[in-house]
Design a protein around this motif. Structure first.
Motif, PDB file in Angstrom:
ATOM      1  N   GLU A  13      -7.700  -3.867  -7.119  1.00  0.00           N
ATOM      2  CA  GLU A  13      -8.512  -5.231  -6.297  1.00  0.00           C
ATOM      3  C   GLU A  13      -8.567  -6.337  -6.982  1.00  0.00           C
ATOM      4  OE1 GLU A  13     -11.996  -3.171  -5.025  1.00  0.00           O
ATOM      5  OE2 GLU A  13     -11.096  -1.982  -3.527  1.00  0.00           O
ATOM      6  N   THR A  35      -6.464  -9.071  -0.010  1.00  0.00           N
ATOM      7  CA  THR A  35      -7.015  -7.894   0.180  1.00  0.00           C
ATOM      8  C   THR A  35      -6.097  -6.783   0.699  1.00  0.00           C
ATOM      9  OG1 THR A  35      -7.673  -7.704   2.567  1.00  0.00           O
ATOM     10  CG2 THR A  35      -9.110  -9.070   0.962  1.00  0.00           C
ATOM     11  N   SER A  36      -6.251  -5.618   0.602  1.00  0.00           N
ATOM     12  CA  SER A  36      -5.274  -4.645   0.922  1.00  0.00           C
ATOM     13  C   SER A  36      -4.898  -4.731   2.455  1.00  0.00           C
ATOM     14  CB  SER A  36      -5.779  -3.308   0.816  1.00  0.00           C
ATOM     15  OG  SER A  36      -7.265  -2.877   1.610  1.00  0.00           O
ATOM     16  N   LEU A  84      -5.201  -8.172  -6.794  1.00  0.00           N
ATOM     17  CA  LEU A  84      -4.975  -8.727  -5.345  1.00  0.00           C
ATOM     18  C   LEU A  84      -6.028  -9.973  -5.234  1.00  0.00           C
ATOM     19  CD1 LEU A  84      -3.720  -5.820  -4.837  1.00  0.00           C
ATOM     20  CD2 LEU A  84      -4.494  -5.917  -2.349  1.00  0.00           C
ATOM     21  N   GLY A 143      -1.635  -1.632  -3.553  1.00  0.00           N
ATOM     22  CA  GLY A 143      -2.774  -2.060  -3.017  1.00  0.00           C
ATOM     23  C   GLY A 143      -3.795  -0.900  -2.604  1.00  0.00           C
ATOM     24  N   ALA A 144      -3.346   0.352  -2.427  1.00  0.00           N
ATOM     25  CA  ALA A 144      -4.249   1.333  -2.264  1.00  0.00           C
ATOM     26  C   ALA A 144      -5.282   1.765  -3.418  1.00  0.00           C
ATOM     27  CB  ALA A 144      -3.650   2.311  -1.446  1.00  0.00           C
ATOM     28  N   ASN A 189       0.773  -1.294   0.048  1.00  0.00           N
ATOM     29  CA  ASN A 189      -0.119   0.176   0.043  1.00  0.00           C
ATOM     30  C   ASN A 189       0.900   1.123   0.036  1.00  0.00           C
ATOM     31  OD1 ASN A 189      -2.500  -1.251   0.209  1.00  0.00           O
ATOM     32  ND2 ASN A 189      -2.166  -1.820   2.231  1.00  0.00           N
TER      33      ASN A 189
END
Length: 263
Positions: free
Chosen positions: A197, A206-207, A200, A191-192, A160
């Motif tokens: 998404e 997930t983040s 991922l 990931g942010a 992130n």
């Protein structure tokens, strides 16, 4: 699921619809002029990615537009070469824009005689989408170059942006990447970013699970995650080598459900 790097193929089009205008040609004074192979090799060694416009002269088709694009792609190094003996060393036969990449030992050529129309925006896009580095941040533009590369295995750092270890991990993987030049491409996935998404999720992440390191091979259409723990240079190097040695392929894929135990 086929590779999450697949993007709209229209992005591959570098023949642009806009007409060339009659504006005054920009100056080429700021660009290095390469006159021998030694100068070219030194220039190519200056960065992960370098661009050379092989043009016979200022009147060549696309020359003015190339100069405009060179200003738009800074800080990517850009140079000019008109020496035909040097051209032969890089298999250039006609006016061509070439992008040289260390990460996959690649040379991407845009032969201008094949393009019906050329403008600076199109050349800028061609350069940016082929800006594949030792560690490349994934986005819609760079995905094209990653997907087109002859190197089909990607090491992915999911992290992130803004987190305390984001820059540190980016530099750490960037230090490992040259050891696998031409074998693996190293990709940073933020990931942010909401648009990531899907990437991922493909790895079952997930983040909140980040940072993690994964490996995706598009030829096999399979993916794996490096075991949880500190993301050190040695751990990443061992993970990469396990794939090249064929060991990782014998382990369970990422995102796959655990096998149920029969009672």
């Amino acid at each position: 699921m086929k590779t999450f790097l697949v993007v709209v193929f229209s992005l591959l089009t570098v023949c642009i619809l806009a007409d060339v205008t009659d504006e005054e040609a920009p100056s080429d004074d700021a660009l290095p002029k390469l006159t021998d192979v030694e100068a070219v090799e030194a220039f190519l060694d200056s960065d992960d990615v370098a661009v050379i416009g092989f043009f016979e002269g200022e009147e060549s088709y696309g020359y003015k537009e190339f100069l405009e694009a060179a200003k738009a792609v800074k800080p990517i190094p850009v140079a000019l070469c008109s020496d035909k003996e040097v051209w032969a060393n890089y298999s250039i036969a006609t006016d061509t824009i070439s992008i040289f990449r260390k990460a996959d030992v690649g040379q991407e050529n845009l032969q201008l005689s094949d393009a019906k129309k050329v403008d600076a925006d199109g050349l800028t896009r061609f350069i940016k989408m082929n800006n594949v580095r030792y560690i490349t941040e994934y986005n819609q533009v760079t995905a094209v170059g990653l997907f087109q590369s002859r190197v089909k295995t990607h090491i992915l750092l999911f992290a992130n942006r803004g987190s305390a270890d984001y820059s540190k991990l980016q530099k750490r993987l960037g230090a490992v990447a040259p050891d696998f030049s031409g074998k693996l491409l190293f990709v940073l996935v933020n990931g942010a970013v909401k648009g990531n998404e899907r990437s991922l999720g493909y790895f079952g992440l997930t983040s909140r699970d980040l940072p993690r390191v994964g490996l995706y091979d598009s030829d096999l259409d399979k993916k794996w995650l490096m075991p949880k723990g500190d993301i050190t240079k040695d751990a990443v190097r061992a993970f990469c080598q396990s794939f090249l040695d064929g060991e990782l392929q014998e382990t369970k894929e990422a995102g796959q459900p655990e096998a149920k135990t029969e009672l």
